[in-house]
Scaffold this motif. Structure first.
Motif, PDB file in Angstrom:
ATOM      1  N   TYR A  88      35.101  -5.149  -9.160  1.00  0.00           N
ATOM      2  CA  TYR A  88      35.414  -5.710 -10.472  1.00  0.00           C
ATOM      3  C   TYR A  88      34.278  -6.632 -10.902  1.00  0.00           C
ATOM      4  O   TYR A  88      33.498  -7.125 -10.074  1.00  0.00           O
ATOM      5  CB  TYR A  88      36.766  -6.436 -10.489  1.00  0.00           C
ATOM      6  CG  TYR A  88      36.790  -7.810  -9.827  1.00  0.00           C
ATOM      7  CD1 TYR A  88      36.368  -8.944 -10.507  1.00  0.00           C
ATOM      8  CD2 TYR A  88      37.258  -7.953  -8.513  1.00  0.00           C
ATOM      9  CE1 TYR A  88      36.412 -10.187  -9.907  1.00  0.00           C
ATOM     10  CE2 TYR A  88      37.297  -9.191  -7.906  1.00  0.00           C
ATOM     11  CZ  TYR A  88      36.876 -10.307  -8.612  1.00  0.00           C
ATOM     12  OH  TYR A  88      36.905 -11.548  -8.022  1.00  0.00           O
ATOM     13  N   GLN A  97      32.588  -6.332  -4.968  1.00  0.00           N
ATOM     14  CA  GLN A  97      32.838  -4.984  -4.449  1.00  0.00           C
ATOM     15  C   GLN A  97      33.439  -5.069  -3.056  1.00  0.00           C
ATOM     16  O   GLN A  97      33.012  -5.874  -2.223  1.00  0.00           O
ATOM     17  CB  GLN A  97      31.532  -4.176  -4.413  1.00  0.00           C
ATOM     18  CG  GLN A  97      31.714  -2.722  -4.033  1.00  0.00           C
ATOM     19  CD  GLN A  97      30.447  -1.919  -4.249  1.00  0.00           C
ATOM     20  OE1 GLN A  97      29.461  -2.417  -4.810  1.00  0.00           O
ATOM     21  NE2 GLN A  97      30.457  -0.673  -3.819  1.00  0.00           N
ATOM     22  N   GLN A 132      36.283  -5.918 -15.954  1.00  0.00           N
ATOM     23  CA  GLN A 132      36.186  -4.484 -15.699  1.00  0.00           C
ATOM     24  C   GLN A 132      36.406  -4.208 -14.214  1.00  0.00           C
ATOM     25  O   GLN A 132      36.037  -5.031 -13.363  1.00  0.00           O
ATOM     26  CB  GLN A 132      34.810  -3.951 -16.105  1.00  0.00           C
ATOM     27  CG  GLN A 132      34.561  -3.929 -17.613  1.00  0.00           C
ATOM     28  CD  GLN A 132      33.200  -3.349 -17.941  1.00  0.00           C
ATOM     29  OE1 GLN A 132      32.174  -3.970 -17.694  1.00  0.00           O
ATOM     30  NE2 GLN A 132      33.197  -2.133 -18.480  1.00  0.00           N
ATOM     31  N   TRP A 134      36.427  -0.827 -11.128  1.00  0.00           N
ATOM     32  CA  TRP A 134      35.997   0.534 -10.807  1.00  0.00           C
ATOM     33  C   TRP A 134      36.628   0.996  -9.496  1.00  0.00           C
ATOM     34  O   TRP A 134      36.958   0.161  -8.627  1.00  0.00           O
ATOM     35  CB  TRP A 134      34.471   0.609 -10.618  1.00  0.00           C
ATOM     36  CG  TRP A 134      33.686   0.317 -11.858  1.00  0.00           C
ATOM     37  CD1 TRP A 134      33.228   1.217 -12.760  1.00  0.00           C
ATOM     38  CD2 TRP A 134      33.236  -0.968 -12.296  1.00  0.00           C
ATOM     39  NE1 TRP A 134      32.519   0.600 -13.756  1.00  0.00           N
ATOM     40  CE2 TRP A 134      32.514  -0.772 -13.497  1.00  0.00           C
ATOM     41  CE3 TRP A 134      33.381  -2.281 -11.811  1.00  0.00           C
ATOM     42  CZ2 TRP A 134      31.922  -1.790 -14.199  1.00  0.00           C
ATOM     43  CZ3 TRP A 134      32.800  -3.298 -12.515  1.00  0.00           C
ATOM     44  CH2 TRP A 134      32.079  -3.056 -13.698  1.00  0.00           C
ATOM     45  N   ASP A 136      35.510   4.012  -6.637  1.00  0.00           N
ATOM     46  CA  ASP A 136      34.426   4.936  -6.273  1.00  0.00           C
ATOM     47  C   ASP A 136      34.826   5.680  -4.993  1.00  0.00           C
ATOM     48  O   ASP A 136      34.888   5.082  -3.908  1.00  0.00           O
ATOM     49  CB  ASP A 136      33.132   4.150  -6.059  1.00  0.00           C
ATOM     50  CG  ASP A 136      31.941   5.084  -5.815  1.00  0.00           C
ATOM     51  OD1 ASP A 136      32.107   6.306  -5.973  1.00  0.00           O
ATOM     52  OD2 ASP A 136      30.870   4.564  -5.462  1.00  0.00           O
ATOM     53  N   ASP A 146      37.212   6.676 -13.790  1.00  0.00           N
ATOM     54  CA  ASP A 146      37.189   5.762 -12.639  1.00  0.00           C
ATOM     55  C   ASP A 146      37.016   4.298 -13.042  1.00  0.00           C
ATOM     56  O   ASP A 146      36.884   3.425 -12.182  1.00  0.00           O
ATOM     57  CB  ASP A 146      36.054   6.155 -11.687  1.00  0.00           C
ATOM     58  CG  ASP A 146      36.309   7.505 -11.035  1.00  0.00           C
ATOM     59  OD1 ASP A 146      37.454   7.992 -11.148  1.00  0.00           O
ATOM     60  OD2 ASP A 146      35.371   8.059 -10.431  1.00  0.00           O
ATOM     61  N   THR A 147      36.985   4.030 -14.338  1.00  0.00           N
ATOM     62  CA  THR A 147      36.746   2.653 -14.811  1.00  0.00           C
ATOM     63  C   THR A 147      37.871   2.249 -15.767  1.00  0.00           C
ATOM     64  O   THR A 147      38.340   3.040 -16.586  1.00  0.00           O
ATOM     65  CB  THR A 147      35.406   2.556 -15.548  1.00  0.00           C
ATOM     66  OG1 THR A 147      34.372   2.994 -14.681  1.00  0.00           O
ATOM     67  CG2 THR A 147      35.130   1.125 -15.999  1.00  0.00           C
TER      68      THR A 147
END
Length: 455
Positions: A88, A97, A132, A134, A136, A146-147
Motif C-alpha cells: 500500500y 510492501q 492505494q 496492490w 502481486d 490488482d490495484t
C-alpha cells in the motif's frame, strides 16, 4: 425456479440476458431483464477488490490498520500456501510492501482479507489522504484488477470543552458550565454513554441534593466528530442546623438569646440575630433589651465557611415593666433629715414591692424612706420597684449632704468717721464660701473683708 445453462460464452465478455414466460397455450409474458454478468478472463486471476480499512472520519490515529480484500476471479482454485505480495502507499510516500502466504485454498469467487502488519499514520486532522493498495501474484493472468484505492478525510475532532464545576448549598440550584469555541456541547450521565441527556447547551442545571459527576463532549459540525469526555463536578455543601428557645422578658431588661448551630462538614463562620424591631446583633449568644412591650419575631441565622446559611424564627413576648423614679434633695449639716418618696410610672401595672438602698447601709422598703446622714458628702440612693407580672426596674440618684460653714470675724475700733477694718475668720470644709455683711446701720457688703465707716 428454473435453472438455465448458457453455453458458447467468450471469456472476459459482458452479457445481458433477458427472460420471457411462454405458456403451453402459446401465450407469452412480458420480456424481463436484463441480467448482466461478465465472464472471467483467465484461469489465474487474484484481484485486489477494495480496502476494507481504514475508513475516513473522526479520531483517526497514527496507527490505523490497513486491510485489503482479495477475490479469486479466475477459473481455477488458488491452492493453500500460495505466496504473493501485497503493498500500500499513502499519498506519494514510499510503498509499504509485505509478503504473505495463503493459509487456505481460494475457490473461484472466494474472498480473503489480509491486514498489513505495518499500520498507516492518518493522525493529521483536516487532511485528505489518497491510499492505494496492490496484490502481486506471480502467476496472475489478469493484472488489470490488482490495484484498488480510496480517498480518506481525517475529520477535525474538537478538543475537550473547558468546564467549570459548581458548588451550591443543599436545597439550592447547581449550574455547571462548559464551553468550546464554535462547538456544540452535549451532556452525558457517564463517560461510556453514547446518548446525551442534554444536547447543544453550554450549561446544565440540577437541584443540589447530592454530589454529582457529569460528562461533556464537544460536537464538531459539519464533521460530526465528538471530543473525548470531560468530567465536571457538582458539589453539594451542607447547610447548618439551627435552633433556639425563648421565654418571656420584660421591657428595658436584658433578654438572653442563645443560638444553637451545628454542621456536618466545614465550620460555622457567622451568626446573626434579627431582633424583630429593626435591630440586628452578631455572635451566637446575645442579651438585647427592648424598650417597649409586645410580641417580636426573632430570627437566628448561622452561616458556614462555604457561605451556606440556615435560619429559624421564634416569637418573643416582652411584658410591660414599671419605671422607677423618686425625688431626691440636698441638705446642709449632719442634722438634716432626708425623706425619699417613690414616683414610679406604673404603666398600668400593680406595684408589689419597693426596695431602697440609701447609701449609708440602710435598706428600708415601702414607698417612703427617711434617713439622716452623719457626715457631709454625696450618697448613692437606689430604688428598685417590683410589679405583679414579675417585671422590675431600678433607678439610682445622688443625695448631697453639704458641710456647714463656721462664721467668725474680728474688728478694730476706730473714731467716728474713720473706716473700721473687718477681718474675716470664717471657714468650711470642702466648699467655697460666699459672704454677706450687715453693718447694722442699713449698709451691707459681699466682700470677704470689707472696711466700713460709721457716720
Amino acid at each position: 425456479n428454473t435453472a438455465f445453462t448458457i453455453g458458447g460464452l467468450q471469456k472476459a465478455t459482458s452479457y445481458d440476458v433477458y427472460l420471457r414466460e411462454v405458456c403451453s397455450s402459446g401465450d407469452t409474458g412480458l420480456l424481463r431483464g436484463p441480467v448482466t454478468f461478465t465472464t472471467r478472463d483467465a484461469a489465474n486471476d487474484l484481484s485486489a477488490v477494495q480496502l476494507i480499512e481504514p475508513t475516513g472520519g473522526c479520531g483517526l490515529t497514527a496507527n490505523e490498520p490497513v486491510s485489503l480484500q482479495l477475490v479469486n476471479f479466475g477459473f481455477d482454485t488458488i491452492p493453500a500456501n500460495t505466496n504473493l505480495s501485497i503493498a500500500y502507499q499513502k499519498n506519494a510516500q514510499p510503498l509499504v510492501q509485505e509478503n504473505v502466504t495463503l493459509s487456505q485454498a481460494l475457490a473461484p469467487s472466494d474472498t480473503v482479507v489480509r491486514t498489513f502488519t505495518q499500520p498507516v499514520d492518518l493522525s493529521q486532522q483536516g487532511q485528505t489522504y489518497r491510499l492505494q493498495a496492490w496484490a502481486d501474484w506471480a502467476t496472475d493472468q489478469s493484472p488489470g484488477n490488482d490495484t484498488t484505492s480510496r480517498s480518506l478525510y481525517a475529520s477535525n475532532v474538537p478538543a475537550q470543552p473547558t468546564v467549570t464545576g459548581d458548588s451550591a448549598c443543599a436545597g439550592g440550584q447547581l449550574t455547571l458550565q462548559a464551553s468550546a469555541a464554535g462547538k456544540q456541547i452535549d451532556w452525558y450521565a457517564d463517560s461510556g454513554s453514547t446518548t446525551p441527556i442534554l444536547r447543544n447547551s453550554g450549561s446544565f442545571s440540577l437541584s443540589a441534593t447530592k454530589d454529582t459527576t457529569l460528562y461533556v463532549r464537544a460536537y464538531n459540525n459539519p464533521d460530526s466528530c465528538l471530543s473525548p469526555y470531560k468530567a465536571v463536578e457538582a458539589v453539594v455543601q451542607p447547610i447548618p442546623q439551627v435552633s433556639f428557645t425563648t421565654s418571656p422578658g420584660c421591657a428595658s431588661a436584658p433578654v438572653s438569646l442563645d443560638g444553637q448551630a451545628s454542621i456536618n462538614q466545614g465550620t460555622l463562620q457567622d451568626f446573626e440575630w434579627d431582633l424583630g424591631d429593626g435591630r440586628t446583633r452578631q455572635w451566637r449568644t446575645v442579651q438585647p433589651s427592648y424598650s417597649s412591650s409586645g410580641n417580636y419575631t426573632v430570627t437566628f441565622t448561622a452561616t458556614s465557611d462555604q457561605g451556606c446559611s440556615n435560619d429559624t424564627q421564634r416569637s418573643l413576648t416582652i411584658k410591660p415593666a414599671p419605671e422607677a423614679d423618686f425625688a431626691s434633695d440636698t441638705a446642709c449639716g449632719s442634722d438634716g433629715t432626708f425623706t425619699f418618696e417613690e414616683q414610679a410610672d406604673r404603666n398600668g401595672l400593680s406595684i408589689t414591692g419597693f426596695q431602697w438602698s440609701l447609701g449609708n447601709g440602710e435598706t428600708p422598703d415601702g414607698p417612703l424612706a427617711s434617713t439622716s446622714y452623719n457626715t457631709a458628702g454625696t450618697y448613692t440612693v437606689t430604688l428598685a420597684v417590683q410589679a405583679g407580672n414579675n417585671c422590675s426596674d431600678t433607678l439610682t440618684k445622688p443625695a448631697y449632704v453639704l458641710p456647714e460653714p463656721s462664721a467668725a470675724f474680728t474688728a478694730t475700733g476706730r473714731c467716728q468717721g474713720e473706716a473700721v477694718p473687718f477681718t474675716n475668720q470664717s471657714s468650711v470644709n470642702g466648699a467655697t464660701l460666699a459672704y454677706r455683711w450687715n453693718f447694722d446701720d442699713g449698709q451691707t457688703s459681699t466682700r470677704a473683708e470689707p472696711d466700713h465707716v460709721y457716720e
